[in-house]
Scaffold this motif. Structure first.
Motif, mmCIF file in Angstrom:
data_model
loop_
_atom_site.group_PDB
_atom_site.id
_atom_site.type_symbol
_atom_site.label_atom_id
_atom_site.label_comp_id
_atom_site.label_asym_id
_atom_site.label_seq_id
_atom_site.Cartn_x
_atom_site.Cartn_y
_atom_site.Cartn_z
ATOM 1 N N SER A 92 41.643 46.934 40.566
ATOM 2 C CA SER A 92 40.138 47.102 39.910
ATOM 3 C C SER A 92 40.420 46.512 38.617
ATOM 4 O O SER A 92 39.403 45.931 38.078
ATOM 5 N N ARG A 93 41.416 46.742 37.851
ATOM 6 C CA ARG A 93 41.926 45.952 36.610
ATOM 7 C C ARG A 93 41.732 44.455 36.661
ATOM 8 O O ARG A 93 40.881 43.574 35.797
ATOM 9 N N VAL A 94 42.214 43.739 37.479
ATOM 10 C CA VAL A 94 42.122 42.413 37.955
ATOM 11 C C VAL A 94 40.642 41.845 38.197
ATOM 12 O O VAL A 94 40.327 41.009 37.674
ATOM 13 N N LEU A 95 40.036 42.580 38.949
ATOM 14 C CA LEU A 95 38.645 42.349 39.368
ATOM 15 C C LEU A 95 37.579 42.459 37.927
ATOM 16 O O LEU A 95 36.944 41.361 37.775
ATOM 17 N N ILE A 97 38.934 42.160 34.735
ATOM 18 C CA ILE A 97 39.423 40.923 33.966
ATOM 19 C C ILE A 97 38.640 39.651 34.233
ATOM 20 O O ILE A 97 38.358 38.735 33.505
ATOM 21 N N VAL A 98 38.871 39.531 35.663
ATOM 22 C CA VAL A 98 38.034 37.990 36.020
ATOM 23 C C VAL A 98 36.472 37.887 36.115
ATOM 24 O O VAL A 98 35.968 37.082 36.378
ATOM 25 N N GLY A 99 36.017 39.104 35.693
ATOM 26 C CA GLY A 99 34.557 39.474 35.781
ATOM 27 C C GLY A 99 33.895 39.612 37.257
ATOM 28 O O GLY A 99 32.654 39.410 37.240
ATOM 29 N N LEU A 100 34.554 39.739 38.231
ATOM 30 C CA LEU A 100 33.995 40.052 39.593
ATOM 31 C C LEU A 100 33.232 41.347 39.745
ATOM 32 O O LEU A 100 32.403 41.580 40.537
ATOM 33 N N LEU A 101 33.556 42.527 38.737
ATOM 34 C CA LEU A 101 32.774 43.716 38.777
ATOM 35 C C LEU A 101 31.317 43.292 38.670
ATOM 36 O O LEU A 101 30.329 44.228 39.037
ATOM 37 N N ASP A 102 31.207 42.231 38.058
ATOM 38 C CA ASP A 102 29.655 41.911 37.670
ATOM 39 C C ASP A 102 29.093 40.853 38.656
ATOM 40 O O ASP A 102 27.843 40.609 39.006
ATOM 41 N N VAL A 106 31.580 46.696 43.542
ATOM 42 C CA VAL A 106 32.797 47.141 43.892
ATOM 43 C C VAL A 106 32.526 48.713 43.951
ATOM 44 O O VAL A 106 32.439 49.340 42.861
ATOM 45 N N TYR A 107 32.865 49.224 45.096
ATOM 46 C CA TYR A 107 32.697 50.840 45.436
ATOM 47 C C TYR A 107 34.031 51.843 45.191
ATOM 48 O O TYR A 107 35.098 51.221 45.555
ATOM 49 N N VAL A 122 32.525 51.093 40.923
ATOM 50 C CA VAL A 122 33.681 51.169 39.876
ATOM 51 C C VAL A 122 33.235 50.584 38.782
ATOM 52 O O VAL A 122 32.716 49.648 38.577
ATOM 53 N N VAL A 123 33.789 51.398 37.505
ATOM 54 C CA VAL A 123 33.580 50.941 36.352
ATOM 55 C C VAL A 123 35.085 50.959 35.621
ATOM 56 O O VAL A 123 35.696 52.038 35.538
ATOM 57 N N VAL A 124 35.857 49.940 34.966
ATOM 58 C CA VAL A 124 36.939 49.913 34.527
ATOM 59 C C VAL A 124 36.939 49.397 33.211
ATOM 60 O O VAL A 124 36.085 48.688 32.829
#
Length: 126
Positions: A92-95, A97-102, A106-107, A122-124
Motif C-alpha cells: 500500500s505504501r509503495v502504491l 508513494i508512486v501515486g497509483l492510489l489515484d 485499490v480496495y 485503501v487510504v494511506v
C-alpha cells in the motif's frame, strides 16, 4: 521467491463478474513478464474486468508496478477495469508513494473491489 498467479472466474461467462487474479510472492523484473502474459490472455479472451488480489504479494518493484499500470490501461481500453485488492501495508505504501492510489482504485478486500465499494478504498497516510 517466485510469483504465484492463480485466476478465479475465467470460466464464467464474459461480462458477468470480475475475474480475480491472486498474486503471491514477489512481482519483480524476473516475474512481471509472466503476469503480463497471463493478463494478456485474459483480455484476449474477453475478460476485461479484473480484480488483482495482492494479499499474498510480499514485494513489488518498478517493473511490477509498470505491469499493473499497463494492464489497467489495457482493461480501460477494452471497456473494463482493473482493481487492486488487499495490499499489505508495505505494498500500500509503495502504491501511495508512486501515486497509483489515484490512478486506479485499490480496495481493502476482494469483495469490496468486486462491488466497487467506496467505503473499502485503501487510504494511506505517508
Amino acid at each position: 521467491m517466485d510469483l504465484g498467479i492463480e485466476t478465479i472466474g475465467e470460466t464464467v461467462p464474459v461480462g458477468t463478474d470480475a475475474t480475480v487474479v491472486t498474486l503471491t510472492g514477489e512481482l519483480d523484473i524476473a516475474s512481471a513478464g509472466e503476469l503480463e502474459r497471463r493478463l494478456g490472455v485474459l483480455l484476449d479472451t474477453g475478460h476485461n474486468r479484473l480484480v488483482v488480489d495482492l494479499a499474498g504479494l510480499i514485494f513489488c518493484d518498478s517493473t511490477g508496478i509498470g505491469t499493473l499500470v499497463r494492464a489497467n490501461t489495457d482493461c480501460l481500453h477494452e471497456g473494463g477495469y482493473l482493481r487492486l485488492a488487499s495490499p499489505n501495508r508495505n505494498i500500500s505504501r509503495v502504491l501511495a508513494i508512486v501515486g497509483l492510489l489515484d490512478t486506479f482504485p485499490v480496495y481493502s478486500s476482494v469483495d469490496a473491489a468486486r462491488r466497487a465499494d467506496a467505503d473499502g478504498l485503501v487510504v494511506v497516510g505517508l
